[in-house]
Design a protein around this motif. Sequence first.
Motif, short mmCIF file in Angstrom:
data_model
loop_
_atom_site.label_atom_id
_atom_site.label_comp_id
_atom_site.label_asym_id
_atom_site.label_seq_id
_atom_site.Cartn_x
_atom_site.Cartn_y
_atom_site.Cartn_z
N VAL A 89 56.68 90.94 55.94
CA VAL A 89 55.84 89.98 55.22
C VAL A 89 55.39 90.58 53.88
CG1 VAL A 89 53.63 88.78 55.24
CG2 VAL A 89 55.07 88.78 57.28
N SER A 90 54.97 91.86 53.90
CA SER A 90 54.47 92.40 52.62
C SER A 90 55.59 92.61 51.62
CB SER A 90 53.66 93.69 52.80
OG SER A 90 53.72 94.18 54.07
N VAL A 91 56.78 93.00 52.08
CA VAL A 91 57.89 93.13 51.11
C VAL A 91 58.23 91.77 50.53
CG1 VAL A 91 60.33 93.66 50.88
CG2 VAL A 91 58.84 95.23 52.09
N THR A 92 58.29 90.75 51.38
CA THR A 92 58.61 89.41 50.89
C THR A 92 57.58 88.95 49.86
OG1 THR A 92 59.37 88.96 53.12
CG2 THR A 92 59.22 87.08 51.65
N ALA A 93 56.30 89.09 50.22
CA ALA A 93 55.25 88.66 49.31
C ALA A 93 55.28 89.49 48.04
CB ALA A 93 53.89 88.78 49.99
N GLY A 94 55.50 90.80 48.20
CA GLY A 94 55.51 91.68 47.03
C GLY A 94 56.63 91.34 46.09
N VAL A 95 57.84 91.13 46.63
CA VAL A 95 58.98 90.81 45.76
C VAL A 95 58.76 89.48 45.08
CG1 VAL A 95 61.42 90.23 45.77
CG2 VAL A 95 60.61 92.22 47.02
N LEU B 194 55.93 88.01 44.29
CA LEU B 194 54.93 88.14 43.23
C LEU B 194 55.48 88.94 42.04
CD1 LEU B 194 51.71 88.83 45.29
CD2 LEU B 194 52.17 86.85 43.87
N THR B 195 56.26 90.00 42.33
CA THR B 195 56.78 90.84 41.26
C THR B 195 57.76 90.08 40.38
OG1 THR B 195 56.59 92.66 42.80
CG2 THR B 195 57.77 93.11 40.81
N LEU B 196 58.48 89.12 40.98
CA LEU B 196 59.45 88.36 40.19
C LEU B 196 58.79 87.26 39.38
CD1 LEU B 196 62.39 88.08 42.72
CD2 LEU B 196 62.20 89.55 40.73
N SER B 197 57.48 87.11 39.50
CA SER B 197 56.78 86.08 38.75
C SER B 197 56.71 86.45 37.27
CB SER B 197 55.39 85.90 39.34
OG SER B 197 54.46 85.62 38.35
N ARG B 198 56.38 85.45 36.42
CA ARG B 198 56.28 85.74 34.99
C ARG B 198 54.87 86.14 34.59
NH1 ARG B 198 59.06 80.59 32.31
NH2 ARG B 198 57.71 81.18 30.58
N ASP B 199 53.92 85.95 35.51
CA ASP B 199 52.51 86.23 35.20
C ASP B 199 52.24 87.72 35.38
OD1 ASP B 199 49.56 84.46 35.79
OD2 ASP B 199 49.69 86.63 35.69
N LEU B 200 51.68 88.37 34.35
CA LEU B 200 51.51 89.82 34.39
C LEU B 200 50.64 90.28 35.56
CD1 LEU B 200 51.01 90.75 30.65
CD2 LEU B 200 53.08 90.79 32.00
N VAL B 201 49.52 89.58 35.80
CA VAL B 201 48.62 90.01 36.87
C VAL B 201 49.32 89.89 38.22
CG1 VAL B 201 46.40 89.63 37.95
CG2 VAL B 201 46.66 89.30 35.50
N ARG B 202 50.10 88.83 38.37
CA ARG B 202 50.84 88.68 39.63
C ARG B 202 51.85 89.81 39.82
NH1 ARG B 202 52.40 82.67 41.37
NH2 ARG B 202 50.39 81.67 41.02
N ILE B 203 52.48 90.24 38.75
CA ILE B 203 53.45 91.34 38.86
C ILE B 203 52.74 92.58 39.38
CG2 ILE B 203 54.99 92.85 37.57
CD1 ILE B 203 55.54 90.59 35.68
N LEU C 156 49.91 92.72 41.08
CA LEU C 156 49.52 92.51 42.48
C LEU C 156 50.74 92.67 43.39
CD1 LEU C 156 47.00 89.55 42.25
CD2 LEU C 156 46.54 91.97 42.57
N GLY C 157 51.88 92.15 42.94
CA GLY C 157 53.10 92.28 43.73
C GLY C 157 53.46 93.74 43.96
N LEU C 158 53.32 94.53 42.90
CA LEU C 158 53.63 95.96 43.04
C LEU C 158 52.65 96.62 44.01
CD1 LEU C 158 54.47 96.81 39.33
CD2 LEU C 158 56.02 96.91 41.27
N ALA C 159 51.38 96.20 43.97
CA ALA C 159 50.39 96.76 44.89
C ALA C 159 50.75 96.42 46.33
CB ALA C 159 49.00 96.24 44.55
N VAL C 160 51.17 95.16 46.55
CA VAL C 160 51.55 94.75 47.92
C VAL C 160 52.79 95.52 48.37
CG1 VAL C 160 52.31 92.81 49.31
CG2 VAL C 160 50.49 92.50 47.65
#
Lengths: 135, 483
Positions: free
Chosen positions: A11-17, A19-28, A30-34
Amino acid sequence: MIWVLALAVWVSVTAGVYLTLSRDLVRIVLGLAVLGSAANLVLFAAGRLGPAQPAVVPLGETLLADAANPLPQALVLTAIVIGFALVCFALVLVLRLIRDAGTDDALALRYAEPVPSDAVKPPLPDPASEPESPK
Amino acid sequence: MSALVISPVLVPLATAVLTTLAGRRPGIQQVLSFAGIAAFLACALALVALAAADRPAEAAFGGWAAPFGIQFLIDRTGAVLVLVTALMGTASLVFLASDADTGPRHPLLLPLVHGLLAGVGGAFATADLFNLYVWFEVMLICALGLFAIGGRLDQLDATFKYLALNLLGTLLLLIAVGAVYAVTGHLNFGALAQASEALPPGLATLVLAALILAFLIKAGAFPLFAWLPASYHTLPAPVLALFAGLLTKVGVYAVLRTLGDVFAPAPELLYEALGWIAAATMLVGVLGAAYHWDMRRILAFHIVSQIGYILLGVALMSEAGNAATLFYTVHHIVVKANLFLIAAILWRLAGSYDLRQIGGLYALRPWLGVLFLIPALSLVGVPPLSGFWAKLLILEEAIAQGRVAWTVVALLVSVLTLYSMVKIWMEGFWSPHPDPQWRLPRARLWPAYAATLGLAAVTLWIGLNPQPLLTYAQAAASTLGAH
């Protein structure tokens, strides 16, 4: 228990990937944190769950019945500290970028690599992004 | 000798702390910084001497004996790379005293440079897989600081891209380290080497592939190098030279250490895959360089291209291949850093990094042209410069193993490298300056000349007298994978 952990990693890898693939910097960030949490869980699982032999048993001492391997826990602790520092740095960086560039869209951030206007040649450097020109 | 073995970490780290404390007094900070790098250089020379005498410095920390405590072990391979690290640190710190693209003097610039050197030194010294991951993180955080310190918008943009892509790499590395520990129960290199022999080949392939992939992200190999050309050109020149020389090479060293030493002989599929990745890295890197007109961006793509050659040496899976890899790495660090520094001198004199906006330097500074040609032709591999011997060693071994495709790619890439270097030469030196009003500016360049001449002398010395380094590299390779 290991399957619960595996599910958590999944679940965390899925959510992280995602979020990381998003265009929003904060989401990226957060994705890396997850994703970092997922890595920590993997590391934690490397020491086997539940009762297992610790890495070292001092001579003459006996093993407690439900001891777990302490080494991966030490590793996870190190990784958490490093990950936390990097996420803090990343958040400050993103705030500064949003303030200076006025956008939080990763696709709009083309300051380091400007879009070529010519199909064949790269753009001439922007004087604002060059190091202070020599006098 | 346990005091000396921690010097690659302790000396730069202590210098970083002291220079931070002296942050308000630039003069004292400068003196401390030079004293620190001189001490580092002396320790590195002592380490090489010890390693060459077959008494590698080693120590295990925390009161635990070797396989359990974190161990530092500096063999020949590590020692020569620590020495080159110290040499690069010296060159870029000397260069910083000139006024050729050194950027704003932020009080944290010198501490971060020394912190970066500590990270690199630690990575070359450690004999523990998790500890290696920690040193990669030390390098990453110092590198991010050096990127962001200038505060220009393009630098911040580059910092974010560098951060996001490299963080993915370190996370993958962390997962891979966990996987290695899960299947072997060890993190120490020596213990891993023994434990890995009992691994079933399928499992070993899977775990090692993840580990090598993480290192390849750090090394900037195809197709994982996007972070490198996206960010490097925004750095001020002395820092850029340090990054270009050292950071990707730590990734390459980690590949050599795992595939060539600790887990050797690893499943053959990994070497085969690495060879094709190396060929693709060479070709894509050099083609990227051919497109660009900004000297920094041309040279940044050449880092990627040259990484391919070094990886090819590891992929050949032999002692001669490993020796060639080490030789190539040493040659490449010196040459690549020097090219970036000379590009900064060009920028200072001619006014831009863009080749379309400069020219005419040969008429006014002919010897600068000669100075540029030494590392440039060495990068191409023209005899008798150091790059010729490095490429000869790699290609000799590739041909001996019948790897025709890889050899052909490597030779083709050499020609394309020549194209890039000739482009810089023609546009920067030979063609007239596009601005008729342009006059040679007055600049404080003697530290820059001292640094670049020193590095060029190293290149010439390796080129004219390759035997000492070759003998050393062969002796180093003979101990790799011997367990």
